[in-house]
Design an enzyme around this catalytic site. Structure first.
Site, PDB file in Angstrom:
ATOM      1  CB  CYS A  11       3.849  -3.079  -3.068  1.00 35.25           C
ATOM      2  SG  CYS A  11       4.239  -4.302  -4.329  1.00 35.25           S
ATOM      3  CG  ASP A  12      -1.224  -1.152  -1.115  1.00 31.65           C
ATOM      4  OD1 ASP A  12      -1.095  -0.373  -0.172  1.00 31.65           O
ATOM      5  OD2 ASP A  12      -1.167  -0.792  -2.304  1.00 31.65           O
TER       6      ASP A  12
END
Length: 423
Positions: A11-12
């Site tokens: 998840c960025d």
């Protein structure tokens, strides 16, 4: 142990501020990486005034309602109340990520990090206010409960990236404890790990006492939140997140001074770095990019895919204006007997796919089955996205002054145009 099962591959979240942006604006972006078959919908919730004593039902927990809630647009897993990411009418954006720390995760139902994203957006008129809302609710109610629509609990703590027209904040948590860092210029990213070291702008009143009492910090020298609260033995997927974090930071460095919405879209589509994930168990379920101009006379613009895999999806622009035209094509169906709302939870499954998701799914199958036709469709979709970007850039550049009703229909029209190409 709950939460130590198959973690998301990534998840960025990213944010860029002047002087790293090409124009005087703050740019926010996030990939939401979720279980492979989970559906993400785009939900608009108008502003509202509430009566004293009103309460609000979050995913698991009912809590006190605020007197007033701001209008929000959310990209959320269709089974829950909160959101992976979103924005409000005041130009505040928030996204969250899962993290595991020395504080144990609990299966007891409390507020999800995704609930805190929505609560921060609904109650905060700036990034700082949203942070204060989230930390106050975290300290009062705690975080916990399964973050996946399956019978086996999947639990994690959360980090957040918050931004508005003027600044950004990184907020990282461990149980009810937290540390926050203000970002006033340049760029920053977060990736499923604690990243706040000694540069702490605000913190839980008992944070350092907690670290000392547990033997995680001696009390001598500078205090590093990441060093004190990170697990000594990281889960394998969190170890992988370190490489992704470095890759994201390098991509931001390469584009420093020239970052635009298109830059962030390209970064979110980057598969070589793992930022865009497409694995057996998890994939990028939805993506968001927002442009928050420093000039308050200009509108904030928020782009959403509403479909998985940004490398094969269209970013569609949304602007907060009066009289917004609803976009039912990206709303999942509701169920009177929803397995996410019954205890015990998740004992059966339902089909939460919205209409755009269904058509996009068929298009992905075509792309994989017929490479030539797939490439033609992909080019058509990129052309459609480019048209939307050109219109937004003209709007933000002051070159055009669209009628309010055009902006009210913008997101609906872009979704509708994409769907027509899938027929």
């Amino acid at each position: 142990m709950a939460g130590q099962g198959p973690a998301p591959s990534s998840c960025d979240c990213f944010v860029a501020l002047p002087p790293h942006t090409a124009t005087p604006a703050v740019i926010f972006g996030k990939n939401a990486d979720r279980p492979r078959h989970e559906v993400q919908e785009i939900v608009y919730v108008p502003a509202a005034t509430h009566r004293p004593g009103d309460r609000v039902q979050c995913t698991y927990l009912e809590i006190e309602q605020a007197q007033r809630t701001h209008a929000v647009v959310l990209s959320r897993p269709a089974w829950l109340w909160g959101a992976e990411m979103g924005a409000n009418e005041h130009g505040v954006c928030v996204g969250n990520e899962g993290v595991w720390t020395r504080e144990p995760v609990g299966e007891d139902e409390a507020l999800l990090g995704m609930d805190l994203v929505r609560l921060g957006l609904e109650r905060g008129s700036s990034a700082r206010e949203a942070l204060e809302v989230i930390t106050a609710l975290l300290e009062r109610h705690g975080q916990g409960g399964s973050c996946k629509e399956e019978p086996v609990p999947f639990v994690y703590h959360n980090t957040f990236l918050l931004a508005d027209r003027g600044e950004a904040w990184v907020l990282e948590t461990a149980g009810r404890y937290w540390a926050a860092q203000r970002i006033r210029e340049g760029s920053r990213n977060i990736s499923n790990q604690l990243s706040i070291g000694t540069d702490i702008t605000a913190e839980h009143a008992e944070l350092r006492q907690r670290a000392r009492s547990q033997g995680w910090w001696s009390g001598a020298g500078e205090f590093s939140f990441a060093e004190a609260f990170s697990l000594e033995q990281q889960p394998p997927r969190m170890e992988a997140a370190k490489a992704r974090y470095r890759a994201g930071r390098e991509l931001l460095r390469q584009h420093a001074g020239h970052i635009t919405a298109e830059t962030f879209m390209a970064i979110l589509r980057d598969k070589a770095s793992g930022i865009c994930v497409d694995s057996e168990g998890f994939r990028t379920a939805g993506s968001m990019v927002s442009v928050l101009p420093r000039d308050p006379a200009l509108p904030c613009v928020h782009f959403f895919t509403a479909t998985p895999d940004p490398s094969r999806s269209v970013f569609k622009p949304f602007v907060f204006v009066a009289g917004l035209k609803p976009a039912p094509q990206v709303l999942s169906p509701s169920f009177s007997d929803d397995p996410a709302r019954k205890v015990p939870r998740f004992q059966s499954t339902v089909d939460r796919r919205h209409e755009l998701y269904r058509r996009h799914q068929a298009a992905l199958e075509l792309m994989e089955r017929d490479q030539e036709q797939g490439q033609k469709l992909q080019q058509t979709l990129r052309d459609l996205e480019r048209q939307g970007l050109e219109a937004v850039n003209a709007l933000l550049g002051g070159d055009v002054a669209p009628r309010p009703e055009e902006l009210a229909e913008l997101f609906f029209d872009c979704v509708d145009a994409e769907m027509k190409f899938y027929k």
